[in-house]
Design a protein around this motif. Sequence first.
Motif, short mmCIF file in Angstrom:
data_model
loop_
_atom_site.label_atom_id
_atom_site.label_comp_id
_atom_site.label_asym_id
_atom_site.label_seq_id
_atom_site.Cartn_x
_atom_site.Cartn_y
_atom_site.Cartn_z
N GLY A 72 61.99 18.50 -17.11
CA GLY A 72 61.51 19.44 -16.10
C GLY A 72 60.42 20.35 -16.65
N GLN A 73 60.63 20.84 -17.87
CA GLN A 73 59.65 21.73 -18.49
C GLN A 73 58.35 21.01 -18.83
OE1 GLN A 73 59.93 25.20 -18.90
NE2 GLN A 73 57.74 24.85 -19.19
N ILE A 74 58.45 19.78 -19.33
CA ILE A 74 57.23 19.08 -19.72
C ILE A 74 56.40 18.68 -18.50
CG2 ILE A 74 57.88 16.62 -19.92
CD1 ILE A 74 56.59 16.96 -22.84
N ILE A 75 57.05 18.37 -17.38
CA ILE A 75 56.29 18.06 -16.16
C ILE A 75 55.62 19.33 -15.63
CG2 ILE A 75 56.42 17.16 -13.79
CD1 ILE A 75 56.65 15.03 -16.07
N LEU A 76 56.28 20.47 -15.75
CA LEU A 76 55.65 21.75 -15.38
C LEU A 76 54.46 22.03 -16.32
CD1 LEU A 76 55.34 24.38 -13.85
CD2 LEU A 76 57.17 25.34 -15.29
#
Length: 185
Positions: free
Chosen positions: A169-173
């Motif tokens: 989730g963080q890397i896609i953000l």
Amino acid sequence: MTLIKPIAAAAALAILAACGAPNRIAVQPPAISETVGIGYRSVEVKDVSLPSYASADEIAQQAPDGTLITSKVLWADSPDRAIGLELSRNLARLTRARIASEPWPFEEAAAATLDVRFTDLVAGTDGVFRATGQYFVGVYQGRERSGVFDLAVAYDPKGGPTAIAQARGQIILDLAKYLAREGLR
């Protein structure tokens, strides 16, 4: 007596079904507290291209020797679909522009298209989730651009699939922020 047999059979079937069904984990979207201006009023995010291991239902980790280790825990949604939607949602929340995944749902054509192709999207057993690849911004009769991305997010490998989902989730953000600043400016 005849009522007890069907209830017992249904209970046994429910227990067996629960034991045989793999766990699934959803990616929760990280909080966004900033906005990023882009050069387009609307953007269509094309279907993302993922490596086969990243598009599989099983959550995978990569060992230092390159071996992929799959988990018995599955992603809650098809990774291809989910990552495309996560990217679109994050870009929309970051930019406040009209952004949607393919197929474009509006009558007026999008001002730009965004095509993201991942080379790698994997959680390493070393505690680093990596995303590398290329992006392409298409603009009808405008300045088109392309570029590469190479992002990493630390996570606790002892946290299992939950930590991996949080890192994804963080890397896609982080990718959405990068694309807004570098590709959609």
